[in-house]
Design a protein around this motif. Structure first.
Motif, PDB file in Angstrom:
ATOM      1  N   PHE A   1      42.475  71.721  50.193  1.00  0.00           N
ATOM      2  CA  PHE A   1      43.282  70.599  50.663  1.00  0.00           C
ATOM      3  C   PHE A   1      43.464  69.499  49.624  1.00  0.00           C
ATOM      4  O   PHE A   1      44.275  68.596  49.818  1.00  0.00           O
ATOM      5  N   ARG A   2      42.711  69.551  48.531  1.00  0.00           N
ATOM      6  CA  ARG A   2      42.880  68.529  47.498  1.00  0.00           C
ATOM      7  C   ARG A   2      43.354  69.111  46.162  1.00  0.00           C
ATOM      8  O   ARG A   2      43.551  68.375  45.209  1.00  0.00           O
ATOM      9  N   ARG A   3      43.543  70.413  46.111  1.00  0.00           N
ATOM     10  CA  ARG A   3      43.946  71.041  44.853  1.00  0.00           C
ATOM     11  C   ARG A   3      45.431  70.805  44.591  1.00  0.00           C
ATOM     12  O   ARG A   3      46.285  71.095  45.423  1.00  0.00           O
ATOM     13  N   LEU A   4      45.725  70.278  43.439  1.00  0.00           N
ATOM     14  CA  LEU A   4      47.103  70.034  43.023  1.00  0.00           C
ATOM     15  C   LEU A   4      47.716  71.316  42.471  1.00  0.00           C
ATOM     16  O   LEU A   4      47.013  72.171  41.925  1.00  0.00           O
ATOM     17  N   ASP A   5      49.056  71.446  42.566  1.00  0.00           N
ATOM     18  CA  ASP A   5      49.728  72.636  42.042  1.00  0.00           C
ATOM     19  C   ASP A   5      49.497  72.789  40.546  1.00  0.00           C
ATOM     20  O   ASP A   5      49.372  73.901  40.035  1.00  0.00           O
ATOM     21  N   SER A   6      49.444  71.671  39.837  1.00  0.00           N
ATOM     22  CA  SER A   6      49.254  71.707  38.388  1.00  0.00           C
ATOM     23  C   SER A   6      47.866  72.199  38.000  1.00  0.00           C
ATOM     24  O   SER A   6      47.633  72.557  36.849  1.00  0.00           O
ATOM     25  N   GLN A   7      46.921  72.217  38.979  1.00  0.00           N
ATOM     26  CA  GLN A   7      45.552  72.632  38.688  1.00  0.00           C
ATOM     27  C   GLN A   7      45.293  74.099  39.029  1.00  0.00           C
ATOM     28  O   GLN A   7      44.189  74.581  38.838  1.00  0.00           O
ATOM     29  N   LEU A   8      46.312  74.780  39.530  1.00  0.00           N
ATOM     30  CA  LEU A   8      46.136  76.182  39.867  1.00  0.00           C
ATOM     31  C   LEU A   8      46.120  77.045  38.618  1.00  0.00           C
ATOM     32  O   LEU A   8      46.747  76.718  37.603  1.00  0.00           O
TER      33      LEU A   8
ATOM     34  N   PHE B   1      45.692  66.269  49.810  1.00  0.00           N
ATOM     35  CA  PHE B   1      45.265  65.070  50.514  1.00  0.00           C
ATOM     36  C   PHE B   1      44.125  64.406  49.748  1.00  0.00           C
ATOM     37  O   PHE B   1      43.387  65.067  49.019  1.00  0.00           O
ATOM     38  N   HIS B   2      43.979  63.112  49.970  1.00  0.00           N
ATOM     39  CA  HIS B   2      42.849  62.405  49.375  1.00  0.00           C
ATOM     40  C   HIS B   2      41.571  62.856  50.087  1.00  0.00           C
ATOM     41  O   HIS B   2      41.584  63.148  51.279  1.00  0.00           O
ATOM     42  N   GLU B   3      40.466  62.894  49.368  1.00  0.00           N
ATOM     43  CA  GLU B   3      39.252  63.452  49.955  1.00  0.00           C
ATOM     44  C   GLU B   3      38.727  62.656  51.141  1.00  0.00           C
ATOM     45  O   GLU B   3      38.095  63.220  52.037  1.00  0.00           O
ATOM     46  N   SER B   4      38.969  61.361  51.199  1.00  0.00           N
ATOM     47  CA  SER B   4      38.507  60.581  52.345  1.00  0.00           C
ATOM     48  C   SER B   4      39.222  61.025  53.624  1.00  0.00           C
ATOM     49  O   SER B   4      38.621  61.103  54.701  1.00  0.00           O
ATOM     50  N   LYS B   5      40.513  61.365  53.515  1.00  0.00           N
ATOM     51  CA  LYS B   5      41.257  61.864  54.673  1.00  0.00           C
ATOM     52  C   LYS B   5      40.760  63.246  55.076  1.00  0.00           C
ATOM     53  O   LYS B   5      40.606  63.550  56.273  1.00  0.00           O
ATOM     54  N   ILE B   6      40.482  64.086  54.094  1.00  0.00           N
ATOM     55  CA  ILE B   6      39.967  65.429  54.371  1.00  0.00           C
ATOM     56  C   ILE B   6      38.616  65.326  55.083  1.00  0.00           C
ATOM     57  O   ILE B   6      38.368  66.010  56.087  1.00  0.00           O
ATOM     58  N   THR B   7      37.758  64.450  54.581  1.00  0.00           N
ATOM     59  CA  THR B   7      36.429  64.281  55.164  1.00  0.00           C
ATOM     60  C   THR B   7      36.504  63.868  56.624  1.00  0.00           C
ATOM     61  O   THR B   7      35.842  64.459  57.493  1.00  0.00           O
TER      62      THR B   7
END
Length: 424
Positions: free
Chosen positions: A374-381, A397-403
């Motif tokens: 949920f936090r992985r960007l397309d550019s980081q794949l 998503f930002h990790e605080s929202k995921i949490t």
């Protein structure tokens, strides 16, 4: 210790000393005390770690896009959790209780195992930490000790529940057998006659089915402790994630422990009456307080990470407690987040291995454990790999929202787990 002191003073009619016999009083006191300890000790622990530069190195940006912000954050914060649990329990618990002793041993055992892993990572500069086989040996060992103790200890007994049909045949009354027995029964969710007997599973062993049932029980305990401990470890990847989920799960286990220790409530919910399990309420109150107190420093942006010292211990505590109250088969629902995290890693690694043998680089998820998806960007794949679920989620998503969304999911799962006691 304080419990025995005030029970002794009660003989002399000291005002207020009788209140220590109430489990609700000791449980709430344990909750408050663990919160205070985690807040007070946590601040000093963080400062001490920072002065000695014992901190988290910057994380790989391909894994954690927010990792740059976390350089220099102290780790091994699980020590805060362990101290915040043990001090109230040692002060307020009945130390002759077999279940409380098992929980203390589990906390210390897995805390030490996680500490060794964190120590190797930080001081030996080995990012791999303790070798996986040693972790498994440690987890299997404590599972074996717990299972064997519950098998052999004369104090680990229950009064099994039975249903008595009424004359009208329209309703039944739940009662408990008068004798205390060593029980191989465990609760099955969603079934009216919802107790599974491990000896029935091993009925093919004939006259040895009871002994074989206990062997199966010990093996199940080992599996539960190892699986939940590793699941919690995988879930510890974002600020506040594991601590928040564990506090919510701890509340559900507290409810189970309390109703199991109260013969009236146990009859109402049609579950086994487990004398002595009320001490788990004190322990779990301290556990919840420690988790909430740790969140004071671990919520985004984290001032301290729990490390394996905390995550391995937390999972072990949850697993052992579930086994003690005979609710281990509810864990896939109760610890659904931990289960999905572990399952995502297994699916990802095994599918990649299968495809690699065919000369392909195919992954199922954008990243695992699943919260990283949920936090992985397309550019980081990995551009050399193909992703089956590349388009999911549609945006990071930002990790605080995921949490917080994972917390909400756990709350829903906890509600479903408690409801299973009546919906069957």
């Amino acid at each position: 210790m304080l419990y025995y002191l005030f029970r002794f003073l009660e003989q002399f009619n000291i005002p207020g000393s009788h209140i220590w016999s109430y489990i609700s009083f000791r449980a709430l006191l344990a909750l408050i005390l663990s919160l205070m300890i985690s807040a007070w000790f946590g601040e000093r622990f963080i400062k001490w770690m920072k002065r000695r530069n014992i901190s988290e190195t910057a994380r790989d940006a391909s894994i954690d896009p927010f990792g740059v912000e976390k350089k220099g954050v102290p780790t091994m914060g699980g020590i805060i959790i362990i101290v915040s649990i043990l001090v109230p329990v040692l002060l307020l618990g009945r130390m002759r209780n077999i279940y409380l002793l098992l929980m203390i041993i589990t906390t210390v055992w897995l805390g030490f195992l996680g500490f060794m892993d964190d120590y190797i990572k930080i001081f030996k500069k080995n990012k791999e930490g303790l070798k996986g086989k040693y972790k498994i040996i440690g987890q299997v060992s404590i599972g074996f000790i717990v299972g064997l103790t519950l098998w052999l200890s004369p104090d680990a007994v229950v009064r099994e529940n039975i249903t008595v049909p009424q004359k009208s045949q329209q309703e039944v009354v739940v009662k408990h057998k008068a004798e205390y027995v060593k029980s191989l029964q465990t609760t099955i969710p969603f079934f009216k006659n919802h107790n599974l007997n491990y000896s029935d599973v091993m009925s093919f062993c004939g006259k040895y089915k009871v002994a074989a049932g206990w062997v199966l029980f010990v093996l199940m305990t080992i599996f539960v402790v190892t699986a939940v401990s590793n699941g919690a470890n995988l879930n510890d990847g974002m600020d506040g994630m594991c601590a928040g989920n564990s506090a919510i799960i701890g509340f559900a286990l507290l409810v189970f422990a309390y109703v199991s220790s109260h013969i009236v409530y146990a009859a109402y919910f049609d579950i086994m009456y487990i004398p002595g399990s009320q001490e788990l309420v004190v322990f779990l109150s301290a556990f919840i307080g420690a988790m909430i107190g740790f969140l004071w420093y671990n919520a985004y942006p984290a001032q301290v990470f729990m490390g394996d010292t905390g995550s391995l211990t937390i999972g072990g505590i949850i697993g052992v407690c579930a086994v003690i109250v005979h609710k281990e088969l509810l864990l896939p629902i109760l610890c659904g987040i931990f289960f999905i995290e572990s399952l995502s890693v297994i699916i990802q690694t095994q599918w990649f291995k299968i495809q690699k043998r065919k000369g392909k680089r195919v992954r199922v998820f954008r990243a695992t454990p699943i919260h990283d998806t949920f936090r992985r960007l397309d550019s980081q794949l990995d551009q050399t790999s193909t992703y089956i679920l590349k388009g999911w989620p549609h945006r990071p998503f930002h990790e605080s929202k995921i949490t917080i969304r994972f917390w909400i999911t756990t709350i829903i799962l906890v509600a479903i787990t408690i409801i299973t006691l009546k919906v069957r």
